[in-house]
Enzyme design. Structure first.
Site, mmCIF file in Angstrom:
data_model
loop_
_atom_site.group_PDB
_atom_site.id
_atom_site.type_symbol
_atom_site.label_atom_id
_atom_site.label_comp_id
_atom_site.label_asym_id
_atom_site.label_seq_id
_atom_site.Cartn_x
_atom_site.Cartn_y
_atom_site.Cartn_z
ATOM 1 C CE1 TYR A 1 -3.740 99.779 19.812
ATOM 2 C CE2 TYR A 1 -2.958 98.648 17.848
ATOM 3 C CZ TYR A 1 -3.979 99.244 18.559
ATOM 4 O OH TYR A 1 -5.249 99.296 18.023
ATOM 5 C CB SER B 1 -5.443 95.777 16.109
ATOM 6 O OG SER B 1 -4.559 96.381 15.192
HETATM 7 P P1 NAP Z 1 -9.614 106.474 20.832
HETATM 8 O O1 NAP Z 1 -10.403 107.426 20.009
HETATM 9 O O2 NAP Z 1 -8.245 106.839 21.281
HETATM 10 O O3 NAP Z 1 -10.503 106.013 22.055
HETATM 11 C C1 NAP Z 1 -9.981 105.169 23.037
HETATM 12 C C2 NAP Z 1 -10.814 105.296 24.278
HETATM 13 O O4 NAP Z 1 -10.161 104.543 25.318
HETATM 14 C C3 NAP Z 1 -10.906 106.739 24.770
HETATM 15 O O5 NAP Z 1 -12.204 107.004 25.248
HETATM 16 C C4 NAP Z 1 -9.874 106.767 25.872
HETATM 17 O O6 NAP Z 1 -10.120 107.743 26.862
HETATM 18 C C5 NAP Z 1 -10.048 105.379 26.447
HETATM 19 N N1 NAP Z 1 -8.895 105.049 27.292
HETATM 20 C C6 NAP Z 1 -7.588 105.119 26.970
HETATM 21 N N2 NAP Z 1 -6.830 104.853 28.024
HETATM 22 C C7 NAP Z 1 -7.680 104.614 29.065
HETATM 23 C C8 NAP Z 1 -7.493 104.316 30.439
HETATM 24 N N3 NAP Z 1 -6.283 104.245 30.980
HETATM 25 N N4 NAP Z 1 -8.597 104.133 31.208
HETATM 26 C C9 NAP Z 1 -9.824 104.247 30.682
HETATM 27 N N5 NAP Z 1 -10.065 104.551 29.399
HETATM 28 C C10 NAP Z 1 -9.002 104.736 28.597
HETATM 29 O O7 NAP Z 1 -9.402 105.104 20.023
HETATM 30 P P2 NAP Z 1 -10.366 104.294 19.029
HETATM 31 O O8 NAP Z 1 -9.776 104.385 17.684
HETATM 32 O O9 NAP Z 1 -11.790 104.623 19.263
HETATM 33 O O10 NAP Z 1 -10.062 102.806 19.534
HETATM 34 C C11 NAP Z 1 -11.041 101.963 20.118
HETATM 35 C C12 NAP Z 1 -10.544 100.534 20.042
HETATM 36 O O11 NAP Z 1 -10.406 100.145 18.667
HETATM 37 C C13 NAP Z 1 -9.168 100.307 20.671
HETATM 38 O O12 NAP Z 1 -9.152 99.062 21.310
HETATM 39 C C14 NAP Z 1 -8.233 100.294 19.484
HETATM 40 O O13 NAP Z 1 -7.060 99.569 19.758
HETATM 41 C C15 NAP Z 1 -9.110 99.613 18.444
HETATM 42 N N6 NAP Z 1 -8.739 99.849 17.034
HETATM 43 C C16 NAP Z 1 -8.904 101.072 16.472
HETATM 44 C C17 NAP Z 1 -8.576 101.249 15.133
HETATM 45 C C18 NAP Z 1 -8.764 102.591 14.463
HETATM 46 O O14 NAP Z 1 -8.382 102.723 13.272
HETATM 47 N N7 NAP Z 1 -9.317 103.597 15.111
HETATM 48 C C19 NAP Z 1 -8.088 100.178 14.375
HETATM 49 C C20 NAP Z 1 -7.922 98.938 14.986
HETATM 50 C C21 NAP Z 1 -8.260 98.771 16.338
HETATM 51 P P3 NAP Z 1 -9.812 109.305 26.610
HETATM 52 O O15 NAP Z 1 -10.990 109.795 25.836
HETATM 53 O O16 NAP Z 1 -9.691 109.871 27.965
HETATM 54 O O17 NAP Z 1 -8.523 109.365 25.812
#
Ligand code: NAP
Length: 248
Positions: free
Chosen positions: A166, A153
């Site tokens: 984070y 990130s």
């Molecule tokens: P998201 O929609 O919140 O999805 C995160 C996923 O991780 C969900 O399926 C969640 O499960 C799962 N998760 C969370 N805690 C967990 C646990 N304890 N055990 C197993 N699974 C778990 O987030 P996203 O935006 O897709 O993010 C994906 C990645 O991209 C992350 O590493 C995030 O830091 C990174 N990222 C995202 C952005 C952005 O703008 N979206 C930007 C930079 C980096 P649940 O469905 O049960 O909640």
């Protein structure tokens, strides 16, 4: 957007594990990998969401997926051993590992950061990828060409106020990826890289930026080219690098 077009069925025969596969970017990556012919192991904490992705993969007529429900916050050493044993018995090999699951935690000054939340975020975002990687390395070594992708990130490169655990966890992930890439270079067929997704339309983004218009950010489907490139054999020479999924 990162410029890559994956040839049809270019991941055929590969076995790929995706963490956080039930929602957001992980869900899209699991579907995209399956659509290109990979057998995808869906890991996440919410069985209903994983089942829904499993059904969508089936509807694509893609190779049947596997589901491994696991809460990365409470996972024990035994859970990682079980996962590794099951993949060993079912497939005998692992070709790809996408570390995608993460928790946002709180957005607050370090001075006020709740220590319990701090530990939860560090566990899911930084310690779990270590345990998972360490446990699965013997299966990755059996692959002809294995790819490990970590998710970074922009707040894992430059510390920014209020991003707390984070941000610290993403600095850790960047370091883990670089250490692993250096250790595995020239001694294995395993490469290790990071993807920085950039602002993407997911639940995590909405929680981090409640005032933002979600439709101003690309969907997870739109940022897939970087995820497909690093998982495919077109990226065999790429090791120890960070790719911006939204790079122009
Ligand atoms: P998201 O929609 O919140 O999805 C995160 C996923 O991780 C969900 O399926 C969640 O499960 C799962 N998760 C969370 N805690 C967990 C646990 N304890 N055990 C197993 N699974 C778990 O987030 P996203 O935006 O897709 O993010 C994906 C990645 O991209 C992350 O590493 C995030 O830091 C990174 N990222 C995202 C952005 C952005 O703008 N979206 C930007 C930079 C980096 P649940 O469905 O049960 O909640």
């Amino acid at each position: 957007m990162f410029n890559y077009s994956a040839p049809a069925l270019s991941l055929k025969g590969k076995v790929i594990l995706v963490t956080g596969a039930g929602d957001g970017i992980g869900r899209s990556a699991a579907l995209a990998y399956a659509q290109l012919g990979a057998t995808v192991i869906l890991l996440g904490r919410n069985l209903d969401k994983l089942n829904a992705v499993y059904d969508q993969i089936e509807a694509l007529n893609a190779p049947q997926a596997a589901i491994f429900p696991l809460n990365l916050e409470t996972a024990s050493e035994q859970s990682y051993i079980e996962l590794t044993d099951i993949i060993d018995q079912e497939f005998g090999v692992l070709d790809g590992l996408l570390h995608n699951a993460a928790l946002l935690g709180m957005r607050t000054p370090i001075e006020n950061y709740d220590p319990i939340t701090w530990e939860q975020v560090m566990k899911v975002n930084a310690s779990a990828p270590f345990h998972l990687t360490q446990s699965l390395l013997p299966l990755l070594h059996r692959s002809k060409n294995a790819s490990i992708i970590f998710t970074s990130s922009s707040v894992g490169k430059i510390g920014k106020a209020y991003w707390g655990a984070y941000s610290v966890s993403k600095f850790a992930i960047q370091g883990m990826m670089e250490i692993l890439a250096d250790e595995l270079e020239n001694t294995s067929n395993i490469r290790s890289n990071c993807i920085n997704p950039g602002a993407t339309r997911t639940a995590m983004r909405a929680a981090a930026y409640p005032g933002e218009q979600p439709e101003n950010n690309p969907t997870p489907e739109e940022i897939m080219p970087a995820y497909l490139y690093l998982m495919s054999d077109d990226s065999l020479d790429i090791n120890g690098q960070t790719i911006n999924a939204q790079q122009k």
